[in-house]
Scaffold this motif. Structure first.
Motif, PDB file in Angstrom:
ATOM      1  N   VAL A 143      48.925 -34.575  -3.826  1.00  0.00           N
ATOM      2  CA  VAL A 143      48.964 -34.945  -4.994  1.00  0.00           C
ATOM      3  C   VAL A 143      50.449 -34.968  -5.655  1.00  0.00           C
ATOM      4  CG1 VAL A 143      47.897 -35.123  -7.744  1.00  0.00           C
ATOM      5  CG2 VAL A 143      46.664 -35.299  -5.658  1.00  0.00           C
ATOM      6  N   GLY A 144      50.829 -33.888  -5.162  1.00  0.00           N
ATOM      7  CA  GLY A 144      52.536 -33.540  -5.900  1.00  0.00           C
ATOM      8  C   GLY A 144      53.244 -34.033  -5.411  1.00  0.00           C
ATOM      9  N   TYR A 145      53.093 -33.970  -4.048  1.00  0.00           N
ATOM     10  CA  TYR A 145      53.985 -34.964  -3.055  1.00  0.00           C
ATOM     11  C   TYR A 145      54.264 -36.797  -4.164  1.00  0.00           C
ATOM     12  CZ  TYR A 145      55.179 -31.799   0.408  1.00  0.00           C
ATOM     13  OH  TYR A 145      54.929 -31.040   1.181  1.00  0.00           O
ATOM     14  N   PHE A 146      53.002 -36.934  -4.247  1.00  0.00           N
ATOM     15  CA  PHE A 146      52.598 -38.474  -5.201  1.00  0.00           C
ATOM     16  C   PHE A 146      53.951 -38.526  -6.126  1.00  0.00           C
ATOM     17  CE2 PHE A 146      49.828 -41.935  -7.235  1.00  0.00           C
ATOM     18  CZ  PHE A 146      50.443 -42.469  -7.028  1.00  0.00           C
ATOM     19  N   ASN A 147      53.299 -37.474  -6.356  1.00  0.00           N
ATOM     20  CA  ASN A 147      53.982 -37.301  -7.680  1.00  0.00           C
ATOM     21  C   ASN A 147      55.354 -37.326  -7.697  1.00  0.00           C
ATOM     22  OD1 ASN A 147      54.153 -37.037 -11.272  1.00  0.00           O
ATOM     23  ND2 ASN A 147      54.039 -34.856 -11.386  1.00  0.00           N
ATOM     24  N   GLY A 148      55.902 -36.605  -6.928  1.00  0.00           N
ATOM     25  CA  GLY A 148      58.032 -36.621  -6.526  1.00  0.00           C
ATOM     26  C   GLY A 148      57.737 -37.791  -6.695  1.00  0.00           C
ATOM     27  N   THR A 149      57.137 -38.573  -5.307  1.00  0.00           N
ATOM     28  CA  THR A 149      57.466 -39.998  -5.152  1.00  0.00           C
ATOM     29  C   THR A 149      57.763 -40.769  -6.227  1.00  0.00           C
ATOM     30  OG1 THR A 149      56.063 -39.531  -2.716  1.00  0.00           O
ATOM     31  CG2 THR A 149      56.712 -41.765  -4.014  1.00  0.00           C
ATOM     32  N   LYS A 150      56.845 -40.785  -7.448  1.00  0.00           N
ATOM     33  CA  LYS A 150      56.748 -41.418  -8.156  1.00  0.00           C
ATOM     34  C   LYS A 150      58.421 -41.720  -9.459  1.00  0.00           C
ATOM     35  CE  LYS A 150      54.797 -42.640 -12.447  1.00  0.00           C
ATOM     36  NZ  LYS A 150      54.111 -42.025 -13.936  1.00  0.00           N
ATOM     37  N   ALA A 151      58.657 -40.085  -9.619  1.00  0.00           N
ATOM     38  CA  ALA A 151      59.781 -40.178 -10.200  1.00  0.00           C
ATOM     39  C   ALA A 151      61.178 -40.716  -9.458  1.00  0.00           C
ATOM     40  CB  ALA A 151      60.018 -38.593  -9.441  1.00  0.00           C
ATOM     41  N   LYS A 152      60.849 -40.266  -7.839  1.00  0.00           N
ATOM     42  CA  LYS A 152      61.909 -41.819  -7.345  1.00  0.00           C
ATOM     43  C   LYS A 152      61.921 -43.084  -7.328  1.00  0.00           C
ATOM     44  CE  LYS A 152      62.859 -37.299  -3.769  1.00  0.00           C
ATOM     45  NZ  LYS A 152      64.141 -36.831  -4.881  1.00  0.00           N
TER      46      LYS A 152
END
Length: 379
Positions: A148-157
């Motif tokens: 889920v944390g990786y997904f949040n970082g993906t959204k930022a990009k």
């Protein structure tokens, strides 16, 4: 000559399965049912993330005979002889392929490929051995909270590349495919055996474990919603007490009913949990796929699904080919399609295809309150 014959059979098998998948996608319509798909889960959905993790204890499907029926016949990181359930769900929804593994796009979290791929195809964060709980197989996988944390970082990009408004709409229209909790049950059950607890203590332990598991599951869905996800395709836990690695522990090759009852208890609670979240979280819609019932039906009447073996692995060694992992020197069954299981834990490619078809637009008894197709099409 024998090798050439096997290659021809594999090519024919791939063509047949590809044709079946294209028919499903064609029946759904030519255009995509969802713009992109993001995948969270364990080895049943992993398309190669674990290949990028370090450590000797990390489970990886990066060696023969994995991928033997995949185009090219090479291992891809999928714990299957070919495609897995995530692949078939993606194709059913009109995507050209399953989203690629996150760690292949951002091994250091900084590749420009990550945002572009997320915007056009989606990303898979699924990891073999992963659980809902961080403690499950700790250090050997990407736990759900980290996914889920990786997904949040993906959204930022994605936002940096496309803008907040466009990404917000894309995420709201995209499908979140999630299948996880199998490993949590395996680890808990194994620990209980080692502890030698009484029946009353086991009952108390199970109740506390399920409460913790469901609480963390709810937190993950809530976090994904806060990031922008709205449409959830959730696969519950199947008959984990009937996988070959468990059956081989019984003298008669029978299922572990205690483990199946634990899975059933989790599944029974998962339905109301999702319904409650849908009432509470604005815009959240979901389709809950009943892997438990689908597996029950297949095991009750194997021939109806074209299976001749529902108990043993197709690739492995020892009794039921379930006493060791699928390795380059393992025995491999002659008819890959006739087995439910490819190795001692995971379903074979054809079983994955039938699973995806059942959840996408199959009998209503396998999904609630809507199927995956209607979820993808929902606005």
């Amino acid at each position: 000559m024998a090798m050439e014959g096997r290659r021809r059979r594999r090519l024919v098998l791939w063509l047949v399965i590809s044709a079946q998948t294209m028919l499903v996608a064609a029946a759904a319509g030519a255009k995509r049912q969802a713009p992109v798909m993001f995948v969270f889960g364990d080895s049943t959905l992993d398309v190669g993330n674990n290949n990028f993790l370090s450590g000797a204890a990390v489970p990886r499907a990066n060696k023969p005979h994995y991928g033997v029926d995949f185009p090219g016949g090479h291992p891809t990181g999928r714990f299957s002889n070919g495609d897995n359930t995530a692949d078939f769900v993606a194709k059913s929804m009109g995507l050209k392929s399953s989203p690629p593994p996150y760690l292949s796009l951002a091994p250091n979290g900084s590749s420009p490929l990550l945002a572009q791929t997320a915007l056009t195809t989606g990303v898979s964060y699924a990891s073999a051995d992963a659980g809902v709980l961080d403690s499950t197989n700790e250090g050997k996988c990407i736990p759900l909270s980290t996914q889920v944390g990786y997904f949040n970082g993906t959204k930022a990009k994605m936002v940096a590349k496309k803008g907040a408004a466009a990404v917000s709409k894309l995420l709201a229209d995209s499908v979140i495919l999630m299948g996880i909790a199998n490993n949590d049950l395996f680890v808990f059950a194994a620990a209980e055996l080692l502890r030698g607890r009484s029946a009353a203590e086991q009952k108390s332990d199970a109740a506390a474990f399920l409460t913790d598991l469901l609480s963390n599951y709810s937190a993950a869905i809530t976090d994904l919603h806060s990031i922008g996800a709205r449409k959830f395709a959730i696969i519950n836990v199947g008959l984990v007490g009937c996988v070959p690695v468990v059956r081989v522990l019984d003298a008669d090759g029978g299922c572990a009913e205690g483990l199946n009852k634990l899975a059933e208890a989790f599944d029974v609670a998962l339905g109301p949990l999702l319904a409650g979240l849908a009432d509470k979280l604005p815009g959240l819609t979901y389709s809950l796929a009943n892997s438990f019932r689908l597996t029950q039906d297949a095991f009750a009447d194997p021939k109806a699904s074209g299976y001749s073996d529902v108990a043993s692995a197709c690739c492995g060694s020892g009794r039921l080919l379930a006493e060791a992992d699928c390795l380059p020197n393992s025995t491999v069954c002659s008819d890959h399609d006739s087995h439910v299981f490819w190795d001692r834990y995971h379903p074979a490619q054809r079983a994955c295809n039938l699973t995806a078809r059942a959840f996408y637009d199959g009998p209503a008894k396998y999904t609630t309150p809507i199927n995956f197709m209607k979820l993808a099409q929902a606005s």
